[in-house]
Design a protein around this motif. Structure first.
Motif, PDB file in Angstrom:
ATOM      1  N   VAL A  71       0.810  -1.262  -0.038  1.00  0.00           N
ATOM      2  CA  VAL A  71      -0.127   0.022  -0.023  1.00  0.00           C
ATOM      3  C   VAL A  71       0.824   1.367   0.014  1.00  0.00           C
ATOM      4  O   VAL A  71       2.058   1.154   0.613  1.00  0.00           O
ATOM      5  N   GLU A  72       0.586   2.302  -0.689  1.00  0.00           N
ATOM      6  CA  GLU A  72       1.259   3.577  -0.650  1.00  0.00           C
ATOM      7  C   GLU A  72       0.876   4.351   0.335  1.00  0.00           C
ATOM      8  O   GLU A  72      -0.472   4.421   1.068  1.00  0.00           O
ATOM      9  N   PHE A  73       2.007   5.086   0.980  1.00  0.00           N
ATOM     10  CA  PHE A  73       1.546   5.648   2.282  1.00  0.00           C
ATOM     11  C   PHE A  73       0.498   7.051   2.157  1.00  0.00           C
ATOM     12  O   PHE A  73      -0.327   6.878   3.065  1.00  0.00           O
TER      13      PHE A  73
ATOM     14  N   TYR B  90      -1.538   1.687   5.281  1.00  0.00           N
ATOM     15  CA  TYR B  90      -0.258   1.533   5.120  1.00  0.00           C
ATOM     16  C   TYR B  90       0.659   0.842   6.447  1.00  0.00           C
ATOM     17  O   TYR B  90       1.369   0.070   6.333  1.00  0.00           O
TER      18      TYR B  90
END
Length: 75
Positions: free
Chosen positions: A4-6, A13
């Protein structure tokens, strides 16, 4: 579960990172504590009585009076 992207979902995330990459999670936790401590620790230190440090001398003190020449070391 895919990475997951922050900035998409920070809470998601953190949940992913704590299971899959704990080193990254704890690095983020400790990294965010630095700026917080920069603003909270100095007032607490002054409240507890820890005053300013004495200034480090920048020059060597010159002794007062005439210079004593050592005896008995002549060639």
């Amino acid at each position: 579960m895919a990475p997951v992207e922050f900035f998409e979902a920070p809470a998601k995330y953190f949940r992913w990172a704590i299971r899959q990459k704990p080193a990254i999670f704890w690095a983020l936790v400790i990294g965010t504590m630095g700026p917080v401590m920069a603003f909270t620790v100095p007032p607490i230190r002054t409240y507890l009585g820890d005053g300013p440090r004495p200034q480090i001398p920048l020059t060597y003190p010159i002794p007062k009076g005439p210079r004593k020449i050592p005896q008995g070391y002549d060639d």
